[in-house]
Scaffold this motif. Sequence first.
Motif, PDB file in Angstrom:
ATOM      1  N   ALA A 185       0.842  -1.204   0.000  1.00 14.80           N
ATOM      2  CA  ALA A 185       0.000   0.000   0.000  1.00 14.80           C
ATOM      3  C   ALA A 185       0.875   1.251   0.000  1.00 14.80           C
ATOM      4  CB  ALA A 185      -0.923  -0.005   1.213  1.00 14.80           C
ATOM      5  N   ARG A 186       1.944   1.214   0.808  1.00 15.83           N
ATOM      6  CA  ARG A 186       2.856   2.362   0.840  1.00 15.83           C
ATOM      7  C   ARG A 186       3.534   2.544  -0.517  1.00 15.83           C
ATOM      8  NH1 ARG A 186       8.247   3.533   4.192  1.00 15.83           N
ATOM      9  NH2 ARG A 186       8.287   5.772   3.800  1.00 15.83           N
ATOM     10  N   ALA A 187       3.937   1.442  -1.142  1.00 17.64           N
ATOM     11  CA  ALA A 187       4.569   1.524  -2.461  1.00 17.64           C
ATOM     12  C   ALA A 187       3.584   2.069  -3.489  1.00 17.64           C
ATOM     13  CB  ALA A 187       5.082   0.152  -2.886  1.00 17.64           C
ATOM     14  N   ALA A 188       2.326   1.624  -3.413  1.00 25.30           N
ATOM     15  CA  ALA A 188       1.312   2.124  -4.352  1.00 25.30           C
ATOM     16  C   ALA A 188       1.062   3.617  -4.130  1.00 25.30           C
ATOM     17  CB  ALA A 188       0.012   1.337  -4.191  1.00 25.30           C
ATOM     18  N   ILE A 197       3.181   5.790  -2.851  1.00 24.69           N
ATOM     19  CA  ILE A 197       4.366   6.508  -3.348  1.00 24.69           C
ATOM     20  C   ILE A 197       4.344   6.574  -4.870  1.00 24.69           C
ATOM     21  CG2 ILE A 197       6.876   6.373  -3.549  1.00 24.69           C
ATOM     22  CD1 ILE A 197       6.913   5.302  -0.669  1.00 24.69           C
ATOM     23  N   LYS A 198       3.958   5.459  -5.500  1.00 25.54           N
ATOM     24  CA  LYS A 198       3.883   5.441  -6.963  1.00 25.54           C
ATOM     25  C   LYS A 198       2.834   6.442  -7.461  1.00 25.54           C
ATOM     26  CE  LYS A 198       3.354   2.334 -10.868  1.00 25.54           C
ATOM     27  NZ  LYS A 198       3.084   0.966 -11.305  1.00 25.54           N
ATOM     28  N   ALA A 199       1.680   6.495  -6.776  1.00 22.79           N
ATOM     29  CA  ALA A 199       0.635   7.441  -7.159  1.00 22.79           C
ATOM     30  C   ALA A 199       1.126   8.881  -6.975  1.00 22.79           C
ATOM     31  CB  ALA A 199      -0.629   7.205  -6.345  1.00 22.79           C
ATOM     32  N   GLU A 200       1.827   9.127  -5.871  1.00 21.57           N
ATOM     33  CA  GLU A 200       2.369  10.471  -5.648  1.00 21.57           C
ATOM     34  C   GLU A 200       3.388  10.831  -6.720  1.00 21.57           C
ATOM     35  OE1 GLU A 200       3.864  10.547  -1.668  1.00 21.57           O
ATOM     36  OE2 GLU A 200       1.875  10.536  -0.768  1.00 21.57           O
ATOM     37  N   LEU A 201       4.219   9.852  -7.115  1.00 17.70           N
ATOM     38  CA  LEU A 201       5.189  10.105  -8.187  1.00 17.70           C
ATOM     39  C   LEU A 201       4.489  10.402  -9.506  1.00 17.70           C
ATOM     40  CD1 LEU A 201       7.979   7.461  -7.477  1.00 17.70           C
ATOM     41  CD2 LEU A 201       8.155   9.938  -7.301  1.00 17.70           C
ATOM     42  N   GLU A 202       3.430   9.636  -9.811  1.00 16.35           N
ATOM     43  CA  GLU A 202       2.677   9.874 -11.043  1.00 16.35           C
ATOM     44  C   GLU A 202       2.026  11.262 -11.010  1.00 16.35           C
ATOM     45  OE1 GLU A 202       2.557   8.066 -13.816  1.00 16.35           O
ATOM     46  OE2 GLU A 202       3.975   6.671 -12.901  1.00 16.35           O
ATOM     47  N   GLU A 203       1.466  11.611  -9.838  1.00 13.62           N
ATOM     48  CA  GLU A 203       0.851  12.920  -9.701  1.00 13.62           C
ATOM     49  C   GLU A 203       1.892  14.031  -9.852  1.00 13.62           C
ATOM     50  OE1 GLU A 203      -1.735  15.507  -6.448  1.00 13.62           O
ATOM     51  OE2 GLU A 203      -1.235  13.419  -6.032  1.00 13.62           O
ATOM     52  N   ALA A 204       3.075  13.802  -9.265  1.00 10.76           N
ATOM     53  CA  ALA A 204       4.150  14.786  -9.395  1.00 10.76           C
ATOM     54  C   ALA A 204       4.581  14.926 -10.848  1.00 10.76           C
ATOM     55  CB  ALA A 204       5.331  14.393  -8.515  1.00 10.76           C
TER      56      ALA A 204
END
Length: 188
Positions: free
Chosen positions: A62-65, A67-74
Amino acid sequence: MKNVFLIIALAGVVAVLTASSHGAAMFSLHNTNFVVLISFLIFIGVLLYTGVPGVLAGALDARAARIKAELEEAKALRAEAMALLASYEVKQKEVQEQSARIIAQAKEEAQAAAAQAKDDLKQSIARRLTAAEEQIASAEASALRQVRESAISVAIAAAGEVLAKQATAETASASIDEAITQVSAKFH
């Protein structure tokens, strides 16, 4: 995740088996290494039974997902910011070009207005010169007329005096008779 716990348990067993027991039997409850190994294996078993590795793996996933979502948003925000920056740069160039065109047009209009004002000034000066020349000519003509009228008045007065001195009663009545004949000839 279960594999990780099994590897840790196997490493613990190897450590106990290879450790020295200081004279006690290896598989005895008097051997502290053996007791620690059994406690450790029970602890690992309880962890596996309660599903702690799954919970930990789920939390990590969940944390990796997240972080991945935050990276995609960034990444999306960065792309949007770059597009916005590019559009502002284009708008800035357009505004600079437009201001340059406005300045050039204003200069042209100012030069045209200056040239028009110069022409208007020349025409105005020419009209005023013409009007002044006409006034001068009119004043000259008026002065000439006044001089002539004065000369005529002086000449008539002088002629009247000369005639008055030379005129006798006979010449006066002859000139009156002659004037009457001329007037009657003109009216008939």
